[in-house]
Design an enzyme around this catalytic site. Structure first.
Site, mmCIF file in Angstrom:
data_model
loop_
_atom_site.group_PDB
_atom_site.id
_atom_site.type_symbol
_atom_site.label_atom_id
_atom_site.label_comp_id
_atom_site.label_asym_id
_atom_site.label_seq_id
_atom_site.Cartn_x
_atom_site.Cartn_y
_atom_site.Cartn_z
ATOM 1 N N ASP A 166 0.851 -1.182 0.000
ATOM 2 C CA ASP A 166 0.000 0.000 0.000
ATOM 3 C C ASP A 166 0.893 1.240 0.000
ATOM 4 O O ASP A 166 1.786 1.364 0.847
ATOM 5 C CB ASP A 166 -0.886 -0.015 1.247
ATOM 6 C CG ASP A 166 -1.855 1.158 1.312
ATOM 7 O OD1 ASP A 166 -1.963 1.902 0.322
ATOM 8 O OD2 ASP A 166 -2.501 1.327 2.360
ATOM 9 N N SER A 167 0.701 2.148 -0.971
ATOM 10 C CA SER A 167 1.412 3.416 -1.042
ATOM 11 C C SER A 167 2.920 3.199 -1.163
ATOM 12 O O SER A 167 3.386 2.640 -2.149
ATOM 13 C CB SER A 167 1.030 4.285 0.162
ATOM 14 O OG SER A 167 1.454 5.619 -0.009
ATOM 15 N N ALA A 168 3.714 3.574 -0.144
ATOM 16 C CA ALA A 168 5.148 3.314 -0.225
ATOM 17 C C ALA A 168 5.416 1.820 -0.334
ATOM 18 O O ALA A 168 6.366 1.391 -1.005
ATOM 19 C CB ALA A 168 5.857 3.887 1.001
ATOM 20 N N ALA A 170 3.577 -0.251 -1.956
ATOM 21 C CA ALA A 170 3.342 -0.594 -3.356
ATOM 22 C C ALA A 170 4.513 -0.154 -4.227
ATOM 23 O O ALA A 170 4.840 -0.805 -5.231
ATOM 24 C CB ALA A 170 2.047 0.051 -3.844
ATOM 25 N N HIS A 300 -6.606 8.742 -1.253
ATOM 26 C CA HIS A 300 -5.483 7.901 -0.859
ATOM 27 C C HIS A 300 -5.781 7.257 0.492
ATOM 28 O O HIS A 300 -6.242 7.910 1.419
ATOM 29 C CB HIS A 300 -4.215 8.756 -0.755
ATOM 30 C CG HIS A 300 -2.954 7.960 -0.706
ATOM 31 N ND1 HIS A 300 -2.362 7.448 -1.831
ATOM 32 C CD2 HIS A 300 -2.177 7.578 0.339
ATOM 33 C CE1 HIS A 300 -1.263 6.801 -1.490
ATOM 34 N NE2 HIS A 300 -1.128 6.862 -0.177
#
Length: 328
Positions: A166-168, A170, A300
C-alpha cells in the site's frame, strides 16, 4: 577583564509528519509509538499469527498470518502485504495494517507476510527497497531450510507467491517486480506469480495534473508528498530518481523488461491518480500483463480508512480474482 558566556540553545523542530515523526535542527529524530489510525485490532482467533526476525543485522521483523483452519492437506498461497507511510512512518504493528492482514488471510485463504523496513530520514532510500528484497529472500531460505518451520512450511505453497503493498509499500512491490523480473528464477523453489500495487507512491520532478490541482485538504496532499520525498530520497537526488519515478531518465527501460502480472489500483480523488494511470497505460502499451482499477471519488488510503466501503469490498474481490487467475 571580560568574561564571555557560552549558552547552548535547545534544539528546535524543523520537520514533522502527522505528529509521529519529529526532526530537529541538530539532526536528531524523535518517533512516536502511536499509530496513525487508532482503531481496534480485529483479532477474533480465526487467524493465527507469529512474529519472525528476518534481518538480524537491522533488527527487522515480519509478521506471519494464516487461517486457523489451514492444514497440511491443502497448501495455500503466500501473499506479502508491505505497509505504507511515505517511507518515513508506518509499521506492520499499526492496527489498520494488522486488520488488513487478518482480512487478507481470511478472504484469500492465504499465508500473509507483512514485513517492516528501515524508515527515512534515518535510513534513506534505497534502504526500504533493500529490506523488501531481504524479506522475500527470507522466504526462499524457509523453502529450502534443512530445519523447516512447520508453522509455515506445512501449509504454504511456495510456488504461489504474490507481493502487494500500500502506497510506499506498493512502490517497494513495483521495485521488487523490476528486480526479480518474470519467473523470479533466483528465488527457486519460490515462484512469484504477480504483484498487487495499491495506490503506489510514485513521483517525478514534473507535476501531473492531479498533483498540481489536487485538494490541499487531501489526506495525501502535495505539501505532504513533497515533504516525504524530501526526507526519503538520497541526498542530492531529485524526484526523478529511479526508485521514485519508474519512467525517470535513470530508470530501467520498462519497455524492455519482462515482468510478472500486475494489478494496480488507485482512487479517483488520489493526487497520485494521474501518475498511477500513466504507469498502467504505458506498461499495457508495451505488452505487459497489467490490470488497472480506479475507484471514483476515493482518496489515498481508502482501503485502510474505510475498509468496508463498496470500493474496498470490490478491491478485495479484485485481489481474489487476480490471485486465482495467476496461480498456475
Amino acid at each position: 577583564m571580560s568574561t564571555s558566556l557560552t549558552t547552548s540553545n535547545p534544539p528546535y523542530e524543523v520537520e514533522e509528519v502527522h505528529g509521529l515523526l519529529r526532526i530537529y535542527n541538530d539532526g536528531s529524530v524523535v518517533r512516536s509509538s502511536k499509530p496513525l489510525m487508532n482503531v481496534p485490532v480485529n483479532d477474533d482467533g480465526s487467524i493465527l499469527w507469529k512474529e519472525v526476525l528476518f534481518d538480524a543485522a537491522n533488527n527487522l521483523y515480519l509478521r506471519l498470518y494464516k487461517p486457523a483452519c489451514s492444514n497440511a492437506n491443502t497448501k495455500i498461497p503466500i501473499f506479502y502485504y508491505i505497509p505504507g507511510g511515505g517511507f518515513c512512518i508506518g509499521t506492520r504493528l499499526w492496527p489498520n495494517c494488522q486488520n488488513d492482514c487478518f482480512r487478507l488471510a481470511s478472504e484469500l485463504q492465504a499465508v500473509v507476510i507483512s514485513p517492516d523496513y528501515r524508515l527515512a530520514p534515518e535510513h534513506r532510500l534505497p534502504a526500504a527497497i533493500e529490506d523488501g528484497y531481504t524479506a522475500v529472500k527470507w522466504l526462499k531460505d524457509q523453502a529450502v531450510s534443512q530445519n523447516p518451520d512447520a508453522w509455515l512450511n506445512d501449509v504454504a505453497d511456495f510456488g504461489r507467491v504474490f507481493i502487494s503493498g500500500d502506497s510506499a509499500g506498493a512502490n517497494i512491490a513495483h521495485n521488487l517486480a523490476v528486480l526479480f523480473g518474470a519467473g523470479s528464477e533466483e528465488l527457486a523453489p519460490v515462484r512469484l506469480r504477480g504483484y498487487v500495487l495499491l495506490e503506489p507512491f510514485f513521483g517525478g520532478t514534473m507535476l501531473t495534473k492531479t498533483e498540481a490541482e489536487g485538494s490541499k485538504e487531501a489526506i495525501l496532499n502535495l505539501e505532504l508528498m513533497n515533504k516525504l520525498w524530501r526526507l526519503s530520497i538520497p541526498v542530492g537526488a531529485t524526484k526523478d530518481h529511479q526508485i521514485v519515478n519508474p519512467f525517470g531518465p535513470a530508470s530501467p527501460l520498462m519497455e524492455t523488461l519482462e515482468l510478472d502480472p500486475i494489478l494496480v489500483v488507485v482512487g479517483g480523488n488520489d493526487l497520485l491518480k494521474d501518475r498511477v494511470e500513466e504507469y498502467a497505460s504505458k506498461l499495457k502499451a508495451w505488452g505487459k500483463k497489467i490490470e488497472y482499477v480506479e475507484y471514483e471519488d476515493k482518496q489515498h488510503g481508502f482501503f485502510s480508512f474505510d475498509p468496508y466501503c463498496e470500493a474496498s469490498i470490490n478491491f478485495m474481490q479484485a485481489i481474489k480474482k487476480f490471485v486465482a487467475e495467476n496461480s498456475f
